[in-house]
Design an enzyme around this catalytic site. Structure first.
Site, PDB file in Angstrom:
ATOM      1  CG  ASP A 197      21.059 -13.711  28.584  1.00 43.82           C
ATOM      2  OD1 ASP A 197      20.113 -13.480  27.818  1.00 43.82           O
ATOM      3  OD2 ASP A 197      22.135 -13.096  28.563  1.00 43.82           O
TER       4      ASP A 197
ATOM      5  CG  ASN B 219      15.848  -2.493  30.234  1.00 44.83           C
ATOM      6  OD1 ASN B 219      15.620  -1.320  29.986  1.00 44.83           O
ATOM      7  ND2 ASN B 219      14.966  -3.246  30.866  1.00 44.83           N
TER       8      ASN B 219
ATOM      9  CB  CYS C 164      15.529 -10.665  26.891  1.00 45.71           C
ATOM     10  SG  CYS C 164      16.342 -10.574  25.276  1.00 45.71           S
ATOM     11  NE  ARG C 165      17.968 -12.181  31.453  1.00 47.21           N
ATOM     12  CZ  ARG C 165      19.182 -12.271  31.960  1.00 47.21           C
ATOM     13  NH1 ARG C 165      19.422 -13.199  32.877  1.00 47.21           N
ATOM     14  NH2 ARG C 165      20.138 -11.450  31.583  1.00 47.21           N
ATOM     15  CB  SER C 166      14.452  -6.455  33.349  1.00 54.86           C
ATOM     16  OG  SER C 166      15.104  -5.701  32.364  1.00 54.86           O
TER      17      SER C 166
ATOM     18  CB  CYS D 283      17.891  -8.499  32.800  1.00 50.52           C
ATOM     19  SG  CYS D 283      17.291  -7.524  31.408  1.00 50.52           S
TER      20      CYS D 283
HETATM   21  P1  4NP Z   1      18.474  -9.530  28.815  1.00 50.36           P
HETATM   22  O1  4NP Z   1      19.135 -10.335  27.582  1.00 50.36           O
HETATM   23  O2  4NP Z   1      19.577  -9.257  29.794  1.00 50.36           O
HETATM   24  O3  4NP Z   1      17.465 -10.466  29.330  1.00 50.36           O
HETATM   25  O4  4NP Z   1      17.889  -8.253  28.210  1.00 50.36           O
HETATM   26  C1  4NP Z   1      20.267  -9.878  26.910  1.00 50.36           C
HETATM   27  C2  4NP Z   1      20.135  -8.936  25.920  1.00 50.36           C
HETATM   28  C3  4NP Z   1      21.261  -8.509  25.215  1.00 50.36           C
HETATM   29  C4  4NP Z   1      22.489  -9.039  25.533  1.00 50.36           C
HETATM   30  C5  4NP Z   1      22.625  -9.982  26.519  1.00 50.36           C
HETATM   31  C6  4NP Z   1      21.499 -10.396  27.225  1.00 50.36           C
HETATM   32  N1  4NP Z   1      23.636  -8.634  24.793  1.00 50.36           N
HETATM   33  O5  4NP Z   1      24.722  -9.161  25.064  1.00 50.36           O
HETATM   34  O6  4NP Z   1      23.525  -7.748  23.939  1.00 50.36           O
END
Ligand code: 4NP
Length: 164
Positions: A130, A12, A14-16, A9
């Site tokens: 996201d 790294n 949240c989703r993955s 993702c």
């Molecule tokens: P992820 O979510 O891609 O599912 O881990 C996010 C976590 C952090 C950020 C964006 C999306 N960020 O911009 O810091």
């Protein structure tokens, strides 16, 4: 030989990492965890070394999963050869992986995780949205999507690896 999967993702956190925990759980349930490894990474570096987002951990815990051992990593271009299958959470992550692979002159087996969910394929929307800037309901929604895709992925792995 272990069949190696990496979930990718943006951050790294949240989703993955949530997908990793769910898929690992499914693999253990069907007895494939000694033949398939599952890891995760982000295309961005902002959270490298950090645990999963507390909201992701809470959503996991609510359904009986434990994501506390996760630490965020950034996917590097020279990692493509380490994995048999790389699964992106959304089109942006997919595009970034494709761009990275091109810098290495590699044609990696990269797909969208939700392409393993028949209902998502029918709907045409294969992105895991996201949840970072939203609330707890977004994380529960993501977890629903991840559980459905994990079922399809593990079924496909059972077919692919079953007779080896
Ligand atoms: P992820 O979510 O891609 O599912 O881990 C996010 C976590 C952090 C950020 C964006 C999306 N960020 O911009 O810091």
């Amino acid at each position: 030989m272990t069949y190696r999967i990496c979930l990718v993702c943006l951050g790294n956190i949240c989703r993955s990492p949530m997908a990793e925990v769910v898929i690992q759980h499914r693999l253990e349930k069907v007895g494939l965890s000694d033949r398939v490894s599952v890891e995760s990474a982000g295309t961005g570096a902002w959270h490298v070394g950090e645990p999963a987002d507390p909201r992701a951990l809470a959503a996991l815990r609510e359904r009986g999963y434990d994501g506390t051992s996760h630490r965020a990593r950034q996917f590097a271009a020279n990692w493509f050869s380490q994995y048999d299958l790389i699964l992106a959470m959304d089109q942006d992550n997919y595009a970034e992986l494709t761009r990275l692979a091109a810098t290495e002159g590699i044609d990696a087996d990269t797909r969208l995780l939700r392409s393993y969910d028949p209902a998502a394929r029918t709907s045409g929307d294969l992105d895991v949205p996201d949840p970072y800037y939203g609330g707890a309901d977004g994380f529960a929604h993501v977890l629903n999507q991840l559980e459905r895709a994990a079922d399809g992925l593990v079924e496909s792995l059972q077919e692919e690896l079953g007779d080896r």
